[in-house]
Design a protein around this motif. Structure first.
Motif, PDB file in Angstrom:
ATOM      1  N   VAL A  98       0.718  -1.237   0.015  1.00 42.79           N
ATOM      2  CA  VAL A  98      -0.154   0.037   0.053  1.00 42.79           C
ATOM      3  C   VAL A  98       0.896   1.127  -0.034  1.00 42.79           C
ATOM      4  CG1 VAL A  98      -2.063  -1.008   1.027  1.00 42.79           C
ATOM      5  CG2 VAL A  98      -0.016  -0.162   2.378  1.00 42.79           C
ATOM      6  N   GLY A  99       2.169   1.173  -0.055  1.00 40.81           N
ATOM      7  CA  GLY A  99       2.875   2.399   0.192  1.00 40.81           C
ATOM      8  C   GLY A  99       4.493   1.905  -0.228  1.00 40.81           C
ATOM      9  N   GLY A 100       5.327   2.929  -0.176  1.00 37.84           N
ATOM     10  CA  GLY A 100       6.794   2.811  -0.278  1.00 37.84           C
ATOM     11  C   GLY A 100       7.558   3.483   0.436  1.00 37.84           C
ATOM     12  N   ILE A 101       8.887   3.013   0.545  1.00 39.48           N
ATOM     13  CA  ILE A 101      10.019   3.865   1.202  1.00 39.48           C
ATOM     14  C   ILE A 101      11.073   4.051   0.352  1.00 39.48           C
ATOM     15  CG2 ILE A 101      11.685   3.865   3.249  1.00 39.48           C
ATOM     16  CD1 ILE A 101       9.585   2.691   4.956  1.00 39.48           C
ATOM     17  N   HIS A 102      11.634   5.021  -0.115  1.00 44.50           N
ATOM     18  CA  HIS A 102      12.912   5.204  -1.025  1.00 44.50           C
ATOM     19  C   HIS A 102      13.845   5.801  -0.618  1.00 44.50           C
ATOM     20  CE1 HIS A 102      14.769   6.214  -4.392  1.00 44.50           C
ATOM     21  NE2 HIS A 102      14.717   7.542  -4.647  1.00 44.50           N
TER      22      HIS A 102
END
Length: 260
Positions: free
Chosen positions: A187-191
């Motif tokens: 449902v989301g991301g970490i970059h």
């Protein structure tokens, strides 16, 4: 036309709102770009409005609490119990910027920051669940954290929201999607963003779906926006990052047909 009527599961990016210097100008910009219409929250809401597509909420617009703060889109993560979640934030090394408070009968919220200083909201749904339309033109479709402290973020968010990660990093690209605990959905991301200018804070970036990213950019520029990242093709869709006339950054992406 994905529509949701039930509260979002814990850990889901559930809502975004814009703290603006000029709400009327912001309304005009996003109406021109996405065709949004607006529902006022009334005097009790202090001028806050719900942006809608076909009568369903997609985002919020309101005045800044502090005029000295930059104009930004704030990402809110869903929580079953805001008060309990803010305790977890502190235990994990984060900070509480605004302690939990009720927003009429709409819900209960808090504003926090993670261990690297990236600010985010926490939303416990009442009558307002957050985004009611998503993954379609003019609606929220993805939220991702841009951080210099990738490892710390991968410790903080599981401790607070119980999420797990799927590493999709490649050459020169360090990125994890996160999966909510309730069903394992990404449902989301970490970059791990090494391109942020010195002094720029870590931040959550909101992505809105666009039927045609290039046409969207042209319209946004016509309305006073600036292109921060020119359009490019990716495995996830054609994408670009732009800056609205009041300084807020957000992404535009054309979703693959099966996701739209």
């Amino acid at each position: 036309m994905p529509i949701r009527n039930e509260p979002w599961p814990e850990g889901t990016p559930t809502w975004v709102d814009l703290g603006s210097d000029d709400v009327e100008a912001a309304k005009a910009f996003y109406t021109g770009l996405f065709g949004w219409e607006y529902l006022s929250g009334g005097e009790e809401a202090g001028g806050y409005v719900l942006a809608q597509l076909d009568g369903k909420a997609v985002a919020g617009l309101g005045s800044k609490q502090d005029p000295q703060m930059p104009t930004v889109w704030t990402t809110y993560l869903a929580a079953d119990d805001v008060d309990a979640t803010t305790i977890k934030v502190g235990d994990a090394g984060g900070q509480i910027i605004a302690p939990p408070f009720d927003v009429m009968d709409s819900g209960r919220m808090a504003i926090a920051s993670d261990t690297a200083g990236a600010a985010f909201g926490i939303w416990q749904a009442g009558t307002h669940i957050g985004a009611e339309r998503y993954n379609e033109h003019g609606a929220l479709c993805w939220n991702e954290l841009h951080t210099r402290d990738y490892d710390a973020a991968r410790e903080f968010y599981p401790a607070v929201f119980g999420v797990e990660f799927h590493d999709i990093s490649g050459e020169g690209f360090v990125y994890s999607t996160f999966k909510r605990a309730s069903d394992g959905q990404e449902v989301g991301g970490i970059h791990h963003d090494g391109q942020m200018p010195e002094g720029m804070p870590n931040y959550w970036l909101a992505w809105f779906a666009a039927d045609d990213v290039d046409a969207g950019i042209a319209k946004a520029v016509e309305l006073g926006a600036t292109v921060l990242m020119p359009p490019m093709d990716s495995p996830f869709g054609r994408m670009s990052v732009i800056q609205g006339p009041q300084g807020e950054a957000f992404g535009l992406i054309t979703l693959p047909t099966e996701q739209a």
